[in-house]
Motif scaffolding. Structure first.
Motif, PDB file in Angstrom:
ATOM      1  N   ALA A 197       3.269 -13.047 -10.367  1.00  0.00           N
ATOM      2  CA  ALA A 197       3.308 -13.838 -11.594  1.00  0.00           C
ATOM      3  C   ALA A 197       2.142 -14.819 -11.645  1.00  0.00           C
ATOM      4  N   ALA A 198       1.831 -15.414 -10.497  1.00  0.00           N
ATOM      5  CA  ALA A 198       0.698 -16.339 -10.458  1.00  0.00           C
ATOM      6  C   ALA A 198      -0.622 -15.592 -10.606  1.00  0.00           C
ATOM      7  N   LEU A 199      -0.768 -14.475  -9.906  1.00  0.00           N
ATOM      8  CA  LEU A 199      -2.009 -13.706  -9.984  1.00  0.00           C
ATOM      9  C   LEU A 199      -2.255 -13.154 -11.386  1.00  0.00           C
ATOM     10  N   ALA A 200      -1.160 -12.837 -12.080  1.00  0.00           N
ATOM     11  CA  ALA A 200      -1.310 -12.277 -13.422  1.00  0.00           C
ATOM     12  C   ALA A 200      -1.960 -13.271 -14.374  1.00  0.00           C
ATOM     13  N   ARG A 201      -1.897 -14.557 -14.047  1.00  0.00           N
ATOM     14  CA  ARG A 201      -2.473 -15.574 -14.909  1.00  0.00           C
ATOM     15  C   ARG A 201      -3.949 -15.828 -14.599  1.00  0.00           C
ATOM     16  N   SER A 240     -18.026 -17.099  -5.372  1.00  0.00           N
ATOM     17  CA  SER A 240     -17.688 -17.982  -6.492  1.00  0.00           C
ATOM     18  C   SER A 240     -16.370 -17.577  -7.138  1.00  0.00           C
ATOM     19  N   ARG A 241     -16.129 -16.265  -7.276  1.00  0.00           N
ATOM     20  CA  ARG A 241     -14.871 -15.815  -7.873  1.00  0.00           C
ATOM     21  C   ARG A 241     -13.683 -16.151  -6.982  1.00  0.00           C
ATOM     22  N   LEU A 242     -13.861 -15.998  -5.670  1.00  0.00           N
ATOM     23  CA  LEU A 242     -12.767 -16.313  -4.758  1.00  0.00           C
ATOM     24  C   LEU A 242     -12.453 -17.796  -4.769  1.00  0.00           C
ATOM     25  N   SER A 243     -13.492 -18.625  -4.798  1.00  0.00           N
ATOM     26  CA  SER A 243     -13.276 -20.070  -4.863  1.00  0.00           C
ATOM     27  C   SER A 243     -12.545 -20.455  -6.140  1.00  0.00           C
ATOM     28  N   ARG A 244     -12.942 -19.853  -7.254  1.00  0.00           N
ATOM     29  CA  ARG A 244     -12.286 -20.140  -8.525  1.00  0.00           C
ATOM     30  C   ARG A 244     -10.829 -19.669  -8.509  1.00  0.00           C
ATOM     31  N   ALA A 245     -10.592 -18.500  -7.913  1.00  0.00           N
ATOM     32  CA  ALA A 245      -9.226 -17.970  -7.853  1.00  0.00           C
ATOM     33  C   ALA A 245      -8.330 -18.858  -7.015  1.00  0.00           C
ATOM     34  N   ARG A 246      -8.826 -19.324  -5.871  1.00  0.00           N
ATOM     35  CA  ARG A 246      -8.011 -20.185  -5.010  1.00  0.00           C
ATOM     36  C   ARG A 246      -7.696 -21.510  -5.689  1.00  0.00           C
ATOM     37  N   THR A 247      -8.679 -22.081  -6.368  1.00  0.00           N
ATOM     38  CA  THR A 247      -8.442 -23.340  -7.082  1.00  0.00           C
ATOM     39  C   THR A 247      -7.386 -23.161  -8.165  1.00  0.00           C
ATOM     40  N   ARG A 248      -7.500 -22.091  -8.906  1.00  0.00           N
ATOM     41  CA  ARG A 248      -6.551 -21.835  -9.989  1.00  0.00           C
ATOM     42  C   ARG A 248      -5.152 -21.564  -9.450  1.00  0.00           C
ATOM     43  N   LEU A 249      -5.062 -20.841  -8.343  1.00  0.00           N
ATOM     44  CA  LEU A 249      -3.748 -20.552  -7.763  1.00  0.00           C
ATOM     45  C   LEU A 249      -3.081 -21.826  -7.252  1.00  0.00           C
ATOM     46  N   ARG A 250      -3.872 -22.755  -6.703  1.00  0.00           N
ATOM     47  CA  ARG A 250      -3.290 -24.034  -6.290  1.00  0.00           C
ATOM     48  C   ARG A 250      -2.723 -24.784  -7.488  1.00  0.00           C
ATOM     49  N   GLU A 251      -3.434 -24.743  -8.611  1.00  0.00           N
ATOM     50  CA  GLU A 251      -2.931 -25.396  -9.816  1.00  0.00           C
ATOM     51  C   GLU A 251      -1.640 -24.742 -10.301  1.00  0.00           C
ATOM     52  N   ALA A 254       0.492 -23.099  -8.473  1.00  0.00           N
ATOM     53  CA  ALA A 254       1.556 -23.419  -7.525  1.00  0.00           C
ATOM     54  C   ALA A 254       2.107 -24.814  -7.783  1.00  0.00           C
ATOM     55  N   ALA A 255       1.227 -25.771  -8.102  1.00  0.00           N
ATOM     56  CA  ALA A 255       1.682 -27.125  -8.411  1.00  0.00           C
ATOM     57  C   ALA A 255       2.538 -27.140  -9.674  1.00  0.00           C
ATOM     58  N   GLU A 256       2.126 -26.371 -10.668  1.00  0.00           N
ATOM     59  CA  GLU A 256       2.919 -26.291 -11.894  1.00  0.00           C
ATOM     60  C   GLU A 256       4.297 -25.707 -11.628  1.00  0.00           C
ATOM     61  N   GLU A 257       4.330 -24.671 -10.800  1.00  0.00           N
ATOM     62  CA  GLU A 257       5.603 -24.038 -10.490  1.00  0.00           C
ATOM     63  C   GLU A 257       6.505 -24.985  -9.710  1.00  0.00           C
ATOM     64  N   THR A 258       5.905 -25.747  -8.764  1.00  0.00           N
ATOM     65  CA  THR A 258       6.685 -26.704  -7.991  1.00  0.00           C
ATOM     66  C   THR A 258       7.264 -27.787  -8.890  1.00  0.00           C
ATOM     67  N   ALA A 259       6.442 -28.287  -9.814  1.00  0.00           N
ATOM     68  CA  ALA A 259       6.922 -29.321 -10.731  1.00  0.00           C
ATOM     69  C   ALA A 259       8.020 -28.786 -11.635  1.00  0.00           C
TER      70      ALA A 259
END
Length: 217
Positions: A120-124, A159-170, A172-177
């Motif tokens: 679900a997170a990766l799909a975004r 660059s794509r991997l860095s962007r993907a990791r940053t976005r996934l952390r965001e 994950a934070a949204e899901e936790t909240a």
């Protein structure tokens, strides 16, 4: 093995399958979340590799990046076909449908809930970032191998991997909240309406009982 495979040696194909089939299946399973679809991806990958063996460069190290690149293209094409089919079905008039339980029978995953959450997170993510993330993190390729699989420069993979990791952390934070907010929301107690009781004889709303007649002497 590379040259033998390019020349069309069936034994080289068998060796290639034995060496890389499980890696391809794990990769496809994590991306698709469906056991049967992952098996189809593996079969299609080796079929396309065999048909296009003459396009394989004669020099190079292992063939895993090349195979993972083919598998990525197969899943990309399958996803596009699935979207087109869903759009076509959406145009059809509604009819009574029968539930399809095929996926429930074939998708025996040990960590179904975790895999579903990850998907679900990766799909975004954007498709290009998602493909780099799955190849590097899930398939275990280094930057150079992932770049070879996708046909892009190594710097683009970074660059794509860095962007993907940053976005996934965001995400994950949204899901936790969201989960925490759901847990804090008090549940409303059900409203119980008291049952109506019959009025007592002394109640004003109840007609008074007739008094017994006095016996005249």
């Amino acid at each position: 093995m590379r040259n033998r495979f390019r020349r069309g040696d069936p034994d080289a194909l068998a060796e290639l399958y034995d060496e890389h089939a499980q890696v391809l299946h794990r990769y496809a399973l994590r991306v698709t979340g469906n056991w049967a679809e992952a098996e189809d991806v593996v079969s299609a990958t080796f079929l396309e590799a065999w048909r296009g063996r003459e396009k394989l460069r004669p020099e190079g190290d292992g063939l895993r990046p090349w195979l993972l690149g083919i598998a990525t293209n197969v899943m990309r094409r399958n996803a596009r076909t699935r979207r087109l089919r869903e759009l076509a079905l959406a145009r059809l008039p509604e009819r009574g449908s029968v539930p399809d339980f095929a996926d429930d029978l074939v998708a025996h995953l040990a960590d179904t809930e975790e895999l579903r959450a990850a998907q679900a997170a990766l799909a975004r993510l954007r498709r290009r970032d998602r493909e780099v993330f799955t190849l590097v993190v899930w398939a275990g390729l280094d930057y150079a191998a992932a770049a070879e699989a996708l046909g892009v420069p190594v710097g683009t993979v970074r660059s794509r991997l860095s962007r993907a990791r940053t976005r996934l952390r965001e995400l994950a934070a949204e899901e936790t909240a969201r989960t925490a907010k759901t847990a804090r929301t008090p549940r409303r107690a059900p409203v119980v309406t008291p049952a109506a009781h019959p009025a007592s004889p002394s109640s004003p709303s109840h007609p008074s009982s007739p008094r017994p007649l006095e016996t005249r002497r």
